[in-house]
Design a protein around this motif. Structure first.
Motif, PDB file in Angstrom:
ATOM      1  N   LEU A  67       0.854  -1.173   0.000  1.00 43.08           N
ATOM      2  CA  LEU A  67       0.000   0.000   0.000  1.00 43.08           C
ATOM      3  C   LEU A  67       0.898   1.233   0.000  1.00 43.08           C
ATOM      4  O   LEU A  67       1.875   1.297   0.761  1.00 43.08           O
ATOM      5  N   HIS A  79      -3.020   3.870  -2.852  1.00 46.26           N
ATOM      6  CA  HIS A  79      -2.933   3.029  -4.051  1.00 46.26           C
ATOM      7  C   HIS A  79      -2.355   1.675  -3.656  1.00 46.26           C
ATOM      8  O   HIS A  79      -1.611   1.564  -2.667  1.00 46.26           O
ATOM      9  N   LEU A  80      -2.667   0.664  -4.448  1.00 47.48           N
ATOM     10  CA  LEU A  80      -2.130  -0.683  -4.256  1.00 47.48           C
ATOM     11  C   LEU A  80      -1.202  -1.015  -5.414  1.00 47.48           C
ATOM     12  O   LEU A  80      -1.532  -0.785  -6.571  1.00 47.48           O
ATOM     13  N   THR A  89      -2.776   1.123  -8.438  1.00 47.70           N
ATOM     14  CA  THR A  89      -4.233   1.062  -8.542  1.00 47.70           C
ATOM     15  C   THR A  89      -4.842   1.853  -7.395  1.00 47.70           C
ATOM     16  O   THR A  89      -4.686   1.490  -6.217  1.00 47.70           O
ATOM     17  N   GLN A  90      -5.546   2.930  -7.732  1.00 48.88           N
ATOM     18  CA  GLN A  90      -6.074   3.820  -6.700  1.00 48.88           C
ATOM     19  C   GLN A  90      -7.187   3.140  -5.921  1.00 48.88           C
ATOM     20  O   GLN A  90      -8.075   2.503  -6.490  1.00 48.88           O
ATOM     21  N   GLN A  91      -7.151   3.291  -4.596  1.00 49.10           N
ATOM     22  CA  GLN A  91      -8.114   2.657  -3.698  1.00 49.10           C
ATOM     23  C   GLN A  91      -9.041   3.663  -3.017  1.00 49.10           C
ATOM     24  O   GLN A  91     -10.166   3.331  -2.671  1.00 49.10           O
ATOM     25  N   THR A  92      -8.577   4.874  -2.763  1.00 50.80           N
ATOM     26  CA  THR A  92      -9.413   5.889  -2.126  1.00 50.80           C
ATOM     27  C   THR A  92      -9.552   7.083  -3.064  1.00 50.80           C
ATOM     28  O   THR A  92      -8.639   7.388  -3.832  1.00 50.80           O
ATOM     29  N   GLN A 109      -8.380  -6.145   4.090  1.00 51.60           N
ATOM     30  CA  GLN A 109      -8.908  -4.801   4.284  1.00 51.60           C
ATOM     31  C   GLN A 109      -7.771  -3.910   4.772  1.00 51.60           C
ATOM     32  O   GLN A 109      -6.718  -4.394   5.196  1.00 51.60           O
ATOM     33  N   ASP A 127     -11.427   0.202   4.800  1.00 49.23           N
ATOM     34  CA  ASP A 127     -11.689  -0.002   3.379  1.00 49.23           C
ATOM     35  C   ASP A 127     -11.645  -1.494   3.054  1.00 49.23           C
ATOM     36  O   ASP A 127     -10.742  -2.215   3.494  1.00 49.23           O
ATOM     37  N   PRO A 129     -11.407  -3.569  -0.274  1.00 44.14           N
ATOM     38  CA  PRO A 129     -11.254  -3.505  -1.732  1.00 44.14           C
ATOM     39  C   PRO A 129     -12.162  -4.473  -2.474  1.00 44.14           C
ATOM     40  O   PRO A 129     -12.609  -4.166  -3.584  1.00 44.14           O
ATOM     41  N   GLY A 132     -15.429  -2.938  -2.531  1.00 41.98           N
ATOM     42  CA  GLY A 132     -15.393  -1.618  -3.140  1.00 41.98           C
ATOM     43  C   GLY A 132     -16.067  -0.569  -2.288  1.00 41.98           C
ATOM     44  O   GLY A 132     -16.713   0.348  -2.801  1.00 41.98           O
ATOM     45  N   HIS A 134     -16.014   1.621   1.859  1.00 44.31           N
ATOM     46  CA  HIS A 134     -15.341   1.882   3.122  1.00 44.31           C
ATOM     47  C   HIS A 134     -16.347   2.444   4.119  1.00 44.31           C
ATOM     48  O   HIS A 134     -17.371   3.016   3.738  1.00 44.31           O
TER      49      HIS A 134
END
Length: 648
Positions: A67, A79-80, A89-92, A109, A127, A129, A132, A134
């Motif tokens: 992360l 991002h991951l 890969t954007q997560q938030t 999570q 969150d 993932p 999808g 949070h």
């Protein structure tokens, strides 16, 4: 890097886009006294404003994935990255910045901590993932920090001022049911959970009183019963600083860094059965910034601060010897963490010619991996200036360290103008790394940058750290006067063209320097700075007030108040005889916007040119790119106008 905001008074300037000038001021900004920014200047800055960074936040889900926080739009988000060199890969996707993230052990999570308009009332979110989605775990209004997962991942502990907006109590929650949140311990002051015991039955906690004084406790998670591990300071026992407290993997000991019997924080192992402490880094004559232990407890990786430069040391616990590690450039290391069930650790690294990126090192194979390669706006960072460490004598003979960045003598011949950049804190330290957009001043304007670590700075021992306390506050300002003397003796520097800039406490230092040495300066920039210690201490947020009094002094004491009245820049504003730029965030909880408002009004009343900027959606510094970009345009225009004499 000096990006922030400033203050504005009632009369506002609306800067419209006209031929030859940049676009209008962002809607979030109120600018007063600021000229229109030439379009050519804004365009020349754009490459320097589009570098990116990647900060390591943790390994994810017991897999070889990381992360990170990085910015692709306006603010840093989580991002991951699933493989070294892989896509981010954007997560938030929040409007405000995400401060950090941590994977939930034994679950897929992660927790993240987000700001709200720069007010630093951070909220905690869980969150998922896969889903999808949070959910918020905190109350949505108070300040929530220092979250720590239990080893099972079934409990989360953190600090919050929800009870009275002042004291940072300790809380615990089962993340599966946010309504289960309960107060573990009601405290007086600033406490945090540092780590969970391996069996999750107790936590180690730290009470922070100042950079020089803190205490370690063990707390029973079910009952809240608290046991003090470290002794209280007294006339016979001086205050000691403890940080980065961790449990050993077998639960029989604690590891921490401490300056007990030392000028620097050293790595220490504290045996819980015998109540004895053993120093593990006695042979390293520098402070330990941070460390982590491998899952099997056999290896410790730590980073030291050696004259401002980070070094990684890898210790074999059984023998006490050092193991080979990665070769690093002169820069800064942060966030060291082992991956579970492995001997691989990851970290963030930055240097003068490389923006912050994420790396890992596998002890078994002795191999390094680079997880991210951040962009630098199309610029070639190999051409950027590298820092030169110098020392100069101050008024009392004390040697003051500073880092100097010089432009190319080929491209910029002759004595160069100088900008003195003073760090905040005051218990901070300038440490060389990637200057980012600030490289524009060196590479395009030919300005030499000097970053002094005046007395009171961290990193040089606790005696040096205390040299500006209480009535000695202005001795650090005299260190800048001595730096001006040093500049005057350097053939490559132009002592007739010197400016000063500072952020937060550095803003106070910039203002104080202007009150003492206006006749030797061309101008100054104050970003979210303190202009009067009395009003600052009265108006800073309650959870910070006692911590700041421990450093600056208590304004309720008549003797201390008299000192503050004598040294505060506001009281001496009539001595500022050069132009001033002030930037401020409206929602700043640390240095309230009123600190900027009053110095702007006072200096303007004295007839000096004052440019001011207030960002309505920022706090203690500028986090949003659009605000950062505009502030930099104004800063550069200010320096071109008053330092370089290139008036528009």
């Amino acid at each position: 890097m000096r990006l922030s905001m400033i203050l504005a008074c009632p009369a506002l300037i609306a800067i419209t886009a006209t031929v030859g000038f940049s676009q209008s001021v962002p809607d979030s900004i109120i600018a007063e006294g600021v000229p229109e920014v030439p379009r050519a200047l804004a365009e020349s800055l754009s490459r320097y404003q589009n570098h990116r960074t990647a900060l390591f936040q943790g390994w994810f889900a017991d897999r070889r994935e990381v992360l990170i926080t990085t910015r692709f739009a306006d603010t840093n988000q989580v991002h991951l990255v699933t493989t070294p060199g892989g896509a981010r890969t954007q997560q938030t996707f929040l409007a405000d910045r995400v401060l950090g993230a941590s994977a939930r052990p034994r679950h897929e999570q992660f927790l993240f901590e987000a700001d709200q308009g720069g007010a630093e009332n951070y909220q905690l979110f869980l969150d998922d993932p896969k889903e999808g989605s949070h959910k918020r775990l905190s109350d949505g209004r108070s300040r929530h920090v220092s979250a720590r997962w239990s080893n099972s991942g079934n409990q989360l502990a953190w600090s919050s001022n929800a009870r009275n907006s002042k004291d940072m109590d300790l809380y615990i929650v089962d993340p599966a049911s946010p309504q289960s949140a309960r107060r573990l311990k009601e405290v007086d002051g600033d406490w945090m959970v540092a780590d969970w015991a391996p069996d999750d039955q107790r936590v180690a906690a730290v009470e922070y009183r100042s950079i020089n004084e803190s205490y370690v406790y063990l707390i029973d998670v079910k009952t809240g019963e608290t046991e003090a591990i470290t002794p209280k300071a007294s006339d016979e026992a001086p205050a000691v600083s403890y940080a980065d407290v961790r449990w050993s993997k077998d639960g029989k000991a604690l590891y921490w860094t401490s300056d007990r019997d030392s000028e620097f924080r050293r790595l220490t192992r504290y045996d819980l059965a015998t109540r004895t402490a053993t120093t593990l880094t006695a042979e390293i004559p520098w402070g330990v910034d941070g460390f982590d232990l491998s899952d099997d407890g056999a290896t410790i990786v730590l980073a030291t601060n050696e004259n401002g430069i980070s070094r990684i040391h890898i210790l074999d616990v059984a023998s006490g010897g050092e193991l080979p590690g990665p070769a690093l450039p002169a820069g800064q290391v942060g966030g060291i963490q082992f991956r579970r069930h492995s001997r691989e650790f990851a970290y963030s690294l930055t240097s003068a010619r490389a923006t912050t990126d994420v790396y890992s090192f596998d002890l078994d194979g002795g191999t390094s991996s680079r997880w991210t390669a951040s962009e630098t706006g199309g610029l070639n960072p190999k051409s950027f200036a590298e820092p030169e460490l110098i020392h100069y004598p101050s008024f009392d003979g004390l040697s003051i360290p500073a880092f100097v960045y010089r432009p190319s003598a080929t491209r910029f011949p002759g004595p160069r103008p100088v900008l003195i950049d003073i760090h905040g804190g005051p218990e901070g330290q300038f440490r060389p790394g990637f200057l980012g957009r600030t490289n524009y001043l060196i590479e395009e304007l030919g300005i030499t940058l000097v970053f002094p670590n005046v007395r009171g700075s961290a990193g040089y021992g606790k005696s040096y750290l205390k040299l500006d306390n209480g009535p000695k506050r202005e001795d650090s300002v005299k260190d800048i006067g001595a730096l001006l003397d040093w500049i005057a003796k350097q053939p490559g520097l132009d002592a007739s063209r010197v400016g000063v800039i500072g952020v937060s406490y550095g803003g106070f230092m910039a203002l104080a320097t202007l009150t003492h040495y206006s006749d030797r300066l061309k101008g100054g920039i104050d970003i979210v700075g303190i202009s009067n210690f009395i009003s600052f201490l009265e108006n800073t947020r309650g959870y910070r007030r006692d911590l700041r009094r421990a450093e600056y002094g208590d304004e309720r004491d008549p003797a201390i108040k008299a000192i503050f009245e004598a040294i505060s820049p506001l009281m001496n504003a009539d001595k500022i005889k050069v132009p001033l730029l002030v930037a401020q965030g409206k929602n700043d909880p640390r240095v309230p916007a009123s600190e900027s408002e009053q110095i702007v009004a006072r200096v303007r009343r004295g007839g000096q040119p004052v440019w001011s900027i207030l960002a309505k959606d920022e706090g203690h510094g500028f986090a949003k790119k659009k605000n950062q970009d505009y502030l930099q345009e104004v800063e550069v225009l200010f320096l071109k106008t008053y330092l370089l004499g290139d008036r528009p």
